[in-house]
Design a protein around this motif. Structure first.
Motif, PDB file in Angstrom:
ATOM      1  N   GLU A   1       0.823  -1.200   0.000  1.00  0.00           N
ATOM      2  CA  GLU A   1       0.000   0.000   0.000  1.00  0.00           C
ATOM      3  C   GLU A   1       0.863   1.258   0.000  1.00  0.00           C
ATOM      4  N   ALA A   2       1.998   1.215   0.700  1.00  0.00           N
ATOM      5  CA  ALA A   2       2.901   2.366   0.691  1.00  0.00           C
ATOM      6  C   ALA A   2       3.489   2.579  -0.695  1.00  0.00           C
TER       7      ALA A   2
ATOM      8  N   ASP B   1       1.453   4.684  -3.417  1.00  0.00           N
ATOM      9  CA  ASP B   1       1.388   6.154  -3.374  1.00  0.00           C
ATOM     10  C   ASP B   1       1.748   6.720  -4.749  1.00  0.00           C
ATOM     11  N   THR B   2       0.827   7.458  -5.340  1.00  0.00           N
ATOM     12  CA  THR B   2       1.044   7.962  -6.702  1.00  0.00           C
ATOM     13  C   THR B   2       2.169   8.992  -6.781  1.00  0.00           C
TER      14      THR B   2
ATOM     15  N   ILE C   1       5.027   8.802  -5.106  1.00  0.00           N
ATOM     16  CA  ILE C   1       6.258   8.220  -4.573  1.00  0.00           C
ATOM     17  C   ILE C   1       7.428   8.424  -5.535  1.00  0.00           C
TER      18      ILE C   1
END
Length: 243
Positions: free
Chosen positions: A139-140, A143-144, A146
């Motif tokens: 899920e981390a 992040d769009t 990232i």
């Protein structure tokens, strides 16, 4: 338990011979994890070497993760036999990969072998807490916004978490060392992708999800195949991996 037997060593390359003797005592079972070595002065006298040679030997063993040394006079002072293989292996492999002593194609093949087994073990043994940790890492990575370095760090953590979920400490430590040694080369590869990063990132997320789903389902064969496909796919960015 057999008492450690110390004998004088030759003065040529004295510190290396001190290292050899300490290693011999460990292999013979005379020194175990948590046990304290004789003090520097006493050990130097027993081995008939200088205290400088003993200090150099202790520094060498500390770098290998075999002992830990603390100064002072309290209960934690002195040199104690320890066991921190992950840290020592990581340091060794990072340096040798950087120096190209291990060809990258060999590193990739070692990763495939170890991580196939790690994924197989994780599919069989991962508990709810381990699965939750893997999902949190995925899920981390979703992040769009990232960046590549953060994604690579999370990717490394994801592979390490799979290794640790398998329950085999030695396999996990070896997997962690190999994967961590490729962290920087992989980051350099990601940085060289240019505008294709967005597409590649989406592919990596999809591959990670397939691997996680196989582990979640307890499908050891699928998990092993997914991680191998993933590793071989990412290796195309690494110089020398396909030579």
């Amino acid at each position: 338990m057999t008492e450690a037997a110390w004998r004088p060593v030759a003065r040529s390359r004295a510190y290396e011979l001190v290292v050899d003797q300490i290693e011999e005592q460990i292999l013979a079972g005379s020194l175990r994890v948590g046990e304290r070595l004789p003090g520097e002065r006493e050990l130097a006298a027993r081995l008939e070497v200088s205290r400088a040679a003993v200090r150099e030997a202790i520094r060498t063993l500390e770098a290998q993760g075999v002992v830990r040394s603390s100064v002072g006079s309290g209960p934690d002072a002195g040199t104690v036999v320890s066991a921190v293989p992950s840290e020592a292996l990581n340091r060794l492999l990072r340096l040798h990969v950087a120096l190209a002593n291990f060809p990258m194609r060999d590193v990739v093949e070692a990763r495939v072998m170890l991580e196939r087994f790690s994924a197989t073990l994780a599919a069989a043994h991962a508990d709810e807490a381990r699965l939750a940790h893997l999902l949190a890492l995925l899920e981390a990575m979703d992040d769009t916004g990232i960046d590549r370095e953060r994604f690579n760090d999370l990717d490394t953590d994801f592979h390490i978490a799979i290794a640790e979920a398998g329950g085999n400490r030695l396999v996990a430590d070896m997997t962690i060392a190999i994967r961590d040694s490729t962290r920087r080369p992989i980051l350099r590869g990601l940085e060289g992708l240019g505008d294709s990063w967005t597409e590649v990132c989406a592919d990596l997320r999809h591959e990670h999800r397939r691997l996680y789903d196989a582990i979640l389902a307890g499908d050891a064969g699928a998990a092993a195949d997914e991680v191998e496909t993933h590793i071989r796919g990412t290796s195309r960015w690494l110089p020398g991996a396909l030579d």
